[in-house]
Enzyme design. Structure first.
Site, PDB file in Angstrom:
ATOM      1  N   PHE A 185     -45.314   4.836-128.051  1.00 14.40           N
ATOM      2  CA  PHE A 185     -44.518   4.060-129.075  1.00 14.40           C
ATOM      3  C   PHE A 185     -44.419   4.403-130.620  1.00 14.40           C
ATOM      4  O   PHE A 185     -43.528   4.142-131.254  1.00 14.40           O
ATOM      5  CB  PHE A 185     -44.679   2.434-128.805  1.00 14.40           C
ATOM      6  CG  PHE A 185     -43.744   1.316-129.644  1.00 14.40           C
ATOM      7  CD1 PHE A 185     -42.564   1.282-129.253  1.00 14.40           C
ATOM      8  CD2 PHE A 185     -44.238   0.749-130.812  1.00 14.40           C
ATOM      9  CE1 PHE A 185     -41.430   0.595-129.864  1.00 14.40           C
ATOM     10  CE2 PHE A 185     -43.342   0.248-131.525  1.00 14.40           C
ATOM     11  CZ  PHE A 185     -41.824  -0.052-130.980  1.00 14.40           C
ATOM     12  N   GLY A 214     -49.427   7.544-126.192  1.00 18.38           N
ATOM     13  CA  GLY A 214     -49.347   8.708-125.139  1.00 18.38           C
ATOM     14  C   GLY A 214     -50.478   8.697-124.381  1.00 18.38           C
ATOM     15  O   GLY A 214     -50.254   9.569-123.651  1.00 18.38           O
ATOM     16  N   VAL A 242     -44.328   4.310-121.626  1.00 17.66           N
ATOM     17  CA  VAL A 242     -44.637   4.276-122.730  1.00 17.66           C
ATOM     18  C   VAL A 242     -45.809   3.310-123.321  1.00 17.66           C
ATOM     19  O   VAL A 242     -45.960   2.322-122.458  1.00 17.66           O
ATOM     20  CB  VAL A 242     -43.382   4.083-123.851  1.00 17.66           C
ATOM     21  CG1 VAL A 242     -43.144   2.486-123.641  1.00 17.66           C
ATOM     22  CG2 VAL A 242     -43.808   4.351-125.288  1.00 17.66           C
ATOM     23  N   CYS A 243     -46.687   3.841-123.740  1.00 15.98           N
ATOM     24  CA  CYS A 243     -48.019   3.092-124.369  1.00 15.98           C
ATOM     25  C   CYS A 243     -47.731   3.075-125.912  1.00 15.98           C
ATOM     26  O   CYS A 243     -46.961   3.177-126.660  1.00 15.98           O
ATOM     27  CB  CYS A 243     -49.316   3.476-123.845  1.00 15.98           C
ATOM     28  SG  CYS A 243     -49.650   5.214-124.351  1.00 15.98           S
ATOM     29  N   TYR A 244     -48.994   2.948-126.512  1.00 19.12           N
ATOM     30  CA  TYR A 244     -49.318   3.156-127.979  1.00 19.12           C
ATOM     31  C   TYR A 244     -48.893   4.480-128.389  1.00 19.12           C
ATOM     32  O   TYR A 244     -48.261   4.562-129.413  1.00 19.12           O
ATOM     33  CB  TYR A 244     -50.608   2.512-128.406  1.00 19.12           C
ATOM     34  CG  TYR A 244     -50.846   1.115-128.267  1.00 19.12           C
ATOM     35  CD1 TYR A 244     -50.429  -0.070-129.120  1.00 19.12           C
ATOM     36  CD2 TYR A 244     -51.566   0.609-126.961  1.00 19.12           C
ATOM     37  CE1 TYR A 244     -50.813  -1.197-128.826  1.00 19.12           C
ATOM     38  CE2 TYR A 244     -51.792  -0.878-126.771  1.00 19.12           C
ATOM     39  CZ  TYR A 244     -51.283  -1.772-127.713  1.00 19.12           C
ATOM     40  OH  TYR A 244     -51.544  -2.994-127.221  1.00 19.12           O
TER      41      TYR A 244
END
Length: 106
Positions: free
Chosen positions: A92, A67, A63-65
């Protein structure tokens, strides 16, 4: 699996419930502020140890900010031998809007 799969937060939550490993590739400050419970922060400093100690066959959710960065990280991890890798679409931010009660601080 030779490539990662893009999945929605709902599928990531199902994998998490089944014991998948979650890694968060956002910056350390964002991770400290809010993250998925039981996720691990992964960055350039921790990735070598993470790979060395990981079960390469266990499902891995990245997961990142939003996608985007998670897709690059997921592709890299597939290249390092992980066989079951997923990237969360919407990152996220989408996770937090889908599961507001499923976040942690610290």
């Amino acid at each position: 699996m030779t490539e990662f799969k893009r999945i929605p937060p709902e599928q990531a939550q199902a994998l998490r419930a089944q014991g998948a490993v979650l890694v968060d590739v956002r910056d350390a400050q964002a991770f400290q502020s809010n993250h998925i419970p039981d996720s691990q922060h992964l960055d350039n400093h921790s990735i070598a140890d993470f790979i060395a100690n990981a079960d390469l066959d266990k499902p891995l959710v990245v997961v990142c900010y939003h996608g985007n960065s998670s897709q690059s990280a997921a592709a890299y991890l597939v290249g390092q031998g992980f066989s079951d890798v997923y990237s969360v679409d919407g990152g996220f931010e989408r996770w937090r809007s889908t599961f507001p009660e499923e976040t942690a601080q610290g």
